[in-house]
Write an enzyme that holds these catalytic residues in place. Structure first.
Site, PDB file in Angstrom:
ATOM      1  N   GLU A 105      -3.405  -5.204  -9.848  1.00 17.15           N
ATOM      2  CA  GLU A 105      -4.648  -5.498  -9.115  1.00 17.15           C
ATOM      3  C   GLU A 105      -5.811  -4.687  -9.672  1.00 17.15           C
ATOM      4  OE1 GLU A 105      -4.160  -5.622  -4.844  1.00 17.15           O
ATOM      5  OE2 GLU A 105      -6.304  -5.307  -4.564  1.00 17.15           O
TER       6      GLU A 105
ATOM      7  N   HIS B 138     -14.666  -4.605  -5.638  1.00 16.23           N
ATOM      8  CA  HIS B 138     -13.501  -5.394  -6.013  1.00 16.23           C
ATOM      9  C   HIS B 138     -13.875  -6.408  -7.093  1.00 16.23           C
ATOM     10  CE1 HIS B 138      -9.455  -6.782  -5.182  1.00 16.23           C
ATOM     11  NE2 HIS B 138      -9.910  -8.019  -5.282  1.00 16.23           N
TER      12      HIS B 138
ATOM     13  N   ASP C   8      12.689   2.553  -6.590  1.00 13.55           N
ATOM     14  CA  ASP C   8      12.966   1.219  -6.056  1.00 13.55           C
ATOM     15  C   ASP C   8      11.881   0.846  -5.036  1.00 13.55           C
ATOM     16  OD1 ASP C   8      13.915  -0.945  -4.631  1.00 13.55           O
ATOM     17  OD2 ASP C   8      15.985  -0.252  -4.592  1.00 13.55           O
TER      18      ASP C   8
ATOM     19  N   LYS D 121      -1.231  -2.586   3.613  1.00 10.50           N
ATOM     20  CA  LYS D 121      -1.128  -3.159   2.257  1.00 10.50           C
ATOM     21  C   LYS D 121      -1.959  -2.309   1.297  1.00 10.50           C
ATOM     22  CE  LYS D 121      -2.206  -6.024  -1.270  1.00 10.50           C
ATOM     23  NZ  LYS D 121      -3.179  -5.754  -2.345  1.00 10.50           N
TER      24      LYS D 121
HETATM   25  C1  MEV Z   1      -6.676  -5.018  -1.119  1.00 11.46           C
HETATM   26  O1  MEV Z   1      -5.668  -4.972  -2.100  1.00 11.46           O
HETATM   27  C2  MEV Z   1      -6.441  -3.976  -0.066  1.00 11.46           C
HETATM   28  C3  MEV Z   1      -7.402  -3.967   1.113  1.00 11.46           C
HETATM   29  O2  MEV Z   1      -7.427  -5.268   1.721  1.00 11.46           O
HETATM   30  C4  MEV Z   1      -6.926  -2.926   2.074  1.00 11.46           C
HETATM   31  C5  MEV Z   1      -7.668  -2.899   3.393  1.00 11.46           C
HETATM   32  O3  MEV Z   1      -8.191  -3.938   3.832  1.00 11.46           O
HETATM   33  O4  MEV Z   1      -7.677  -1.808   4.005  1.00 11.46           O
HETATM   34  C6  MEV Z   1      -8.806  -3.702   0.650  1.00 11.46           C
END
Ligand code: MEV
Length: 437
Positions: A85, A392, A295, A279
């Site tokens: 990513e 991003h 792992d 995530k």
């Molecule tokens: C993107 O990989 C992760 C985010 O969505 C985490 C979040 O929303 O806190 C930016």
């Protein structure tokens, strides 16, 4: 076409490639070339990769990157990260730099207990089973000595065996619930070997037990396997600073601190938000776990179960303001190893561990938890200030340019062009068209 094949694993690598290319792809020659292009030119390195798994045809690359400037417990680290990513490494590096001038990260291992279970069926008098278990405790421990001897010399081993009555959940179902200390090893093979030995000792001892009737003598073992839920293999990482030092991103520090706390509170109460929040944490954790040859599936499963331990899926990170100090921290279970498994086999894993100064498992737990915390801090920081897309999409720009076939000169020009502009698939496409015309 597309018919089943007998004995595929026995074919040579060339034959396997030929079979898949000619039976499942539209341009077999191109498929063959592509798979071979990803072979390592160093035959020895390729052989190592071929032998990790069955039926290897080629390698699947992911970027191996470094996020520098992490100050953790007073020492500097450059974190190896393996991830696809675009914005993750940049975000980690930004968070590391932010906290570098604010005291850095502190991390502490709270516990290191691993778990394994023998699941079995016992048809008989439960009180007799508990009696039997007390009688054979020593035999059980003794039976695994050949497996645990070396680990014990270093202070690890099988620590405890409990008999758990699970008949409230499933009729006649019991467990040997065992706890282990595996030191610098993740310990999966060690634990599973111990469990299989315990299962067979359990069965044999029951069969020979004078207090059991014939039915009770035949304990049925369903399975013996470690648990990837390790709530007592826990690490905490934290950052803190006076609220007035949160003077970044053009937002007043008090407002920034309040919004950060609100963001965490929302992730604590709302599973939809918690999953995305976590995530972001896992962006950091997985990248270090992968780079260090651990792992990641086990880590993921264990961490998400931990995030739901209160009965509802919730945030892995926490935030507070106390007496003018902003605190931000994470507590996660991490069963990691720095010996065994891929750590001594994969050349890049060896390098990652060298870059981390050959950490013990406990240090790697600390570093990995810090990566998760840093990633979450970076994500929330963007979310509550500029929004996530600005950074991003800037990082994603190169991917878009590559997708639409920009050459090196065009990439250079357009990266400059988008420094002050909003990146999206359509704006980049349009800018490339304009540049070309
Ligand atoms: C993107 O990989 C992760 C985010 O969505 C985490 C979040 O929303 O806190 C930016």
């Amino acid at each position: 076409m597309n018919a089943p094949i007998e004995g595929f694993s026995k074919l040579s690598k060339e034959e396997k490639i030929h079979w898949i290319a000619h039976n499942f792809t539209e341009q077999p020659k191109k498929t063959e070339q592509l798979l071979k292009r990803y072979w390592n030119i160093d035959g020895e390195v390729q052989k190592i990769h071929d032998e990790f798994i069955e039926n290897t045809l080629s390698n699947y690359y992911l970027p191996f990157a470094i996020a520098p400037n992490f100050l953790i417990n007073g020492a500097f680290y450059a974190l190896p990260m393996v991830i696809e990513e675009s914005s993750v490494v940049a975000a980690a590096s930004k968070a590391a730099k932010f906290w570098l001038s604010r005291g850095g990260f502190k991390a502490e291992v709270l516990s290191t207990e691993k778990v394994g279970q023998v699941h079995f069926v016992f048809k008989g008098d439960t009180s007799k089973l508990f009696h039997f278990f007390t009688d054979i405790q020593e035999t059980l421990h003794r039976s695994v000595e050949p497996i645990t001897r070396n680990m014990e010399k270093r202070g690890g081993g099988l620590k405890k065996i409990e008999l758990r009555d699970k008949t409230g959940d499933i009729e006649q179902y019991f467990q040997l619930h065992c706890t282990f200390e595996t030191l610098d090893a993740m310990g999966a093979n060690f634990i599973n070997s111990c469990l299989e030995q315990l299962a067979s000792t359990l069965k044999e001892s029951a069969n020979a037990y004078f207090g059991f009737n014939e039915t009770e003598k035949s304990i049925e073992v369903v399975m013996s396997i470690l648990s990837n839920y390790v709530p007592n293999c826990l690490v905490k990482a934290e950052v803190s600073c006076p609220v007035e030092m949160l003077n970044e991103d053009g937002m007043p520090p008090e407002e920034f601190a309040t919004k950060m706390i609100q963001a965490v509170q929302i992730a604590k109460v709302d599973p939809h938000r918690a999953v995305t929040h976590n995530k972001g944490v896992m962006n950091g954790i997985d990248a270090v776990v992968l780079a260090t040859g651990n792992d990641f599936r086990a880590v993921e499963a264990g961490i998400h179960a931990y995030a739901a331990k209160g009965g509802s899926y919730s945030s892995l990170t926490h935030a507070s303001i106390k007496e003018g100090i902003f605190h931000f921290w994470i507590e996660v279970p991490l069963a990691l190893g720095t010996v065994g498994g891929l750590t001594s086999l994969h050349p890049l894993v060896k390098l990652a561990l060298e870059i981390l100064q050959h950490p013990r498992a406990k240090q790697l737990m600390q570093i990995t938890a810090v990566a998760g915390l840093a990633q979450n801090f970076a994500a929330l920081r963007s979310l509550v200030t500029t929004g996530i897309q600005k950074g991003h999409m800037k990082m994603h720009l190169l991917n878009i340019l590559n997708q639409i076939g920009a050459n090196d000169m065009e990439k250079k020009e357009l990266i400059q062009f988008f420094k002050e502009r909003t990146v999206s698939n359509s704006t980049v496409k349009e800018a490339l068209e304009n540049l070309r015309s």
